[in-house]
Design an enzyme around this catalytic site. Structure first.
Site, PDB file in Angstrom:
ATOM      1  N   HIS A   1     -11.768  19.986 -10.605  1.00 51.88           N
ATOM      2  CA  HIS A   1     -11.556  20.781 -11.821  1.00 51.88           C
ATOM      3  C   HIS A   1     -11.406  22.265 -11.473  1.00 51.88           C
ATOM      4  O   HIS A   1     -10.470  22.930 -11.930  1.00 51.88           O
ATOM      5  CB  HIS A   1     -12.735  20.563 -12.776  1.00 51.88           C
ATOM      6  CG  HIS A   1     -12.680  21.380 -14.018  1.00 51.88           C
ATOM      7  ND1 HIS A   1     -12.289  20.857 -15.228  1.00 51.88           N
ATOM      8  CD2 HIS A   1     -12.962  22.689 -14.251  1.00 51.88           C
ATOM      9  CE1 HIS A   1     -12.339  21.819 -16.145  1.00 51.88           C
ATOM     10  NE2 HIS A   1     -12.747  22.936 -15.581  1.00 51.88           N
ATOM     11  N   GLU A   2     -12.325  22.766 -10.640  1.00 48.82           N
ATOM     12  CA  GLU A   2     -12.274  24.185 -10.266  1.00 48.82           C
ATOM     13  C   GLU A   2     -11.045  24.485  -9.405  1.00 48.82           C
ATOM     14  O   GLU A   2     -10.467  25.565  -9.499  1.00 48.82           O
ATOM     15  CB  GLU A   2     -13.557  24.610  -9.562  1.00 48.82           C
ATOM     16  CG  GLU A   2     -14.821  24.465 -10.398  1.00 48.82           C
ATOM     17  CD  GLU A   2     -14.743  25.091 -11.784  1.00 48.82           C
ATOM     18  OE1 GLU A   2     -14.091  26.145 -11.939  1.00 48.82           O
ATOM     19  OE2 GLU A   2     -15.343  24.535 -12.715  1.00 48.82           O
TER      20      GLU A   2
ATOM     21  N   HIS B   1      -8.103  25.267 -11.604  1.00 51.46           N
ATOM     22  CA  HIS B   1      -8.093  26.674 -12.004  1.00 51.46           C
ATOM     23  C   HIS B   1      -7.559  27.538 -10.858  1.00 51.46           C
ATOM     24  O   HIS B   1      -6.704  28.408 -11.059  1.00 51.46           O
ATOM     25  CB  HIS B   1      -9.516  27.160 -12.344  1.00 51.46           C
ATOM     26  CG  HIS B   1     -10.089  26.632 -13.605  1.00 51.46           C
ATOM     27  ND1 HIS B   1      -9.545  26.879 -14.847  1.00 51.46           N
ATOM     28  CD2 HIS B   1     -11.203  25.886 -13.834  1.00 51.46           C
ATOM     29  CE1 HIS B   1     -10.280  26.303 -15.777  1.00 51.46           C
ATOM     30  NE2 HIS B   1     -11.298  25.685 -15.187  1.00 51.46           N
TER      31      HIS B   1
END
Length: 155
Positions: A67-68, A71
């Site tokens: 998920h990170e 980003h």
């Protein structure tokens, strides 16, 4: 697992799922309370909440890292890196990353019986519900400007 092992894991996951290298720092941050991890826009580093590894295991940790990394890679490429952006949602699907992390099992629950203060306008009877007590001499009704009175004391 320590920061060095986390760094290696993040670099490997970046190459495996994104076919791009991760060229910044990944570390555990014990001060994170309500989230599994965060991507820092200014330094491009990733911080991970170690409690997720300890309480939910390595699979949850891998999901948070992916998920990170979504980003991270979208931000560096100039794409839509925020949670609501279509680019971000699409990349999450492509790499099978979670949109939100699970809730920690050892996290204290909020009180269901939250104190509630209810105020009413003396002129128009408009009701205001507040979690915190307010000074009725300082605030007035937003509808008509009348004075407020406390109807129910927080319990």
């Amino acid at each position: 697992m320590d920061d060095r092992e986390l760094q290696e894991l993040v670099e490997n996951l970046s190459l495996r799922y994104f076919q791009r290298s991760f060229n910044h720092q990944a570390s555990f941050n014990s001060r994170l309370q309500t989230t599994g991890g965060r991507y820092l826009l200014t330094s491009h580093n990733i911080e991970i909440n170690k409690k997720y590894l300890e309480q939910l295991g390595k699979n949850e940790l891998i999901g948070i890292i992916k998920h990170e990394l979504c980003h991270y890679h979208l931000h560096l490429e100039g794409g839509g890196y925020k949670h609501g952006d279509a680019d971000f949602k699409q990349l999450l699907k492509e790499v099978d990353a979670p949109r939100h992390c699970a809730t920690l099992p050892n996290r204290p629950k909020r009180k269901s019986s939250m104190k509630l203060y209810i105020y009413a306008c003396k002129s128009c009877n408009q009701l205001y519900k507040r979690k915190r007590s307010i000074n009725t001499k300082r605030y007035v009704c937003g509808r008509c400007g009348g004075k407020l009175k406390k109807v129910i004391e927080g319990s």
